[in-house]
Design a protein around this motif. Structure first.
Motif: not given
Length: 335
Positions: A91-93, A111, A113, A131, A137
């Motif tokens: 996840q990016g958060n 990443y 994030g 993206k 990804t």
């Protein structure tokens, strides 16, 4: 005991993303054949992760969406201390990176994030053109291996029980997945699905509607417009959907989590796209037909049509999808 690294993966929160995450898991197994990979994900994901042979165990992520729950994350993280050599945060958060940090896992990959410097200390670079290409990804986080499409295992005993209980046969029905959790801009209209269903029913091919309880309004309307369809939305578990889709002759679907499941069990997929693009999140199978009008306003990647007309889906003719079905199943008629 594993003869490779122990890896904790903080998994995605959407069904389709979890299926596509298997591209990462299989690559990790190629790079580290003896690795023990555990996946932390919401409760719904447990039965899906169980269908991925690369995974040792699923760990519940008992956190509410968009909630910090700092104390709960600290307690979960501390309960995992000393168990893992590496964590990969999909996840990016920044909240998703807290558990590996609290667990004291020395290598924490992901990443950039949301400003996660320190929480992520093995930062991967994501080129701008990648993206929205979700599967690719995820795969890149492995740092090696070859890209392999997801492949879910099938419980044949459960499948047989489901088929018998709904008076179906293997290869003897079409599965429709008319929902999309993302929003209405991903959903081909109910009347279009119903028209296609009537064509199939007239050719003696049963039609099964699959989805979650959140899709019931959509499937109820299709069932009303196409009497004789079998509406199982909200009446099956996620693992049941896996096994039913594996038995279907063809799956007709929006860009959704169930689309990725159908591809991962090697059922021919006819995927209808509106606000999203098959160039970014296609069903990862060679047994597919992609139906997309490629309007100037599409893809907009919005949950609802910003122009208010939904032409990318409303003007997509049933005959286009029916033709795609015929090509997908390699026959002159749907029956």
């Amino acid at each position: 005991m594993a003869d490779g690294p122990s890896i904790l993966v903080i998994g995605p929160r959407w069904v389709g993303d979890m299926v596509m995450a298997q591209t990462l898991f299989s690559a990790l197994k190629q790079v580290h054949p003896g690795a023990a990979i555990d996946v932390m994900a919401p409760a719904w994901a447990g039965p899906l992760v169980a269908r991925m042979p690369e995974i040792r165990a699923w760990i519940d992520a008992p956190f509410a969406r968009k909630k910090l729950e700092f104390g709960k994350r600290w307690r979960v993280g501390r309960s995992l201390a000393g168990r893992y050599d590496r964590a990969i945060v999909m996840q990016g958060n920044w909240k998703a990176a807290l558990v590996p940090w609290f667990a004291g896992i020395r290598r924490r990959s992901g990443y950039r994030g949301e400003m996660r410097f320190g929480l992520i200390n093995d930062m991967a670079t994501l080129p701008p053109e990648m993206k929205r290409k979700t599967a690719e990804t995820f795969f890149r986080l492995a740092g090696g291996g070859s890209f392999r499409p997801p492949r879910l295992s099938v419980d044949e005993e459960n499948q047989s029980a489901l088929l018998a209980g709904n008076h179906l046969t293997r290869g003897g029905f079409a599965a429709f997945m008319p929902g999309a959790e993302f929003g209405p801009a991903k959903r081909w209209p109910e009347e279009k699905y119903a028209a296609l269903a009537r064509t199939f029913l007239a050719g003696s091919l049963p039609v099964v509607l699959l989805g979650s309880v959140n899709d019931r309004a959509v499937t109820n309307e299709i069932a009303r417009l196409a009497p004789g369809t079998i509406d199982l939305a909200g009446r099956t578990r996620l693992e049941d959907a896996v096994d039913l889709l594996a038995a279907a002759r063809v799956a007709v679907t929006n860009d959704s989590g169930l689309m990725h499941i159908a591809a991962a069990v090697r059922t021919p997929v006819v995927a209808v796209y509106g606000s999203t693009s098959p160039e970014n999140t296609p069903p990862l199978t060679d047994r597919r037909e992609l139906v997309w009008l490629k309007l100037d306003c599409s893809p907009c990647h919005r949950r609802e049509c910003p122009l208010g007309h939904m032409n990318c889906l409303k003007t997509l003719d049933v005959r286009l999808v029916e033709g795609a079905v015929r090509r997908a199943i390699g026959a002159g008629t749907p029956a």
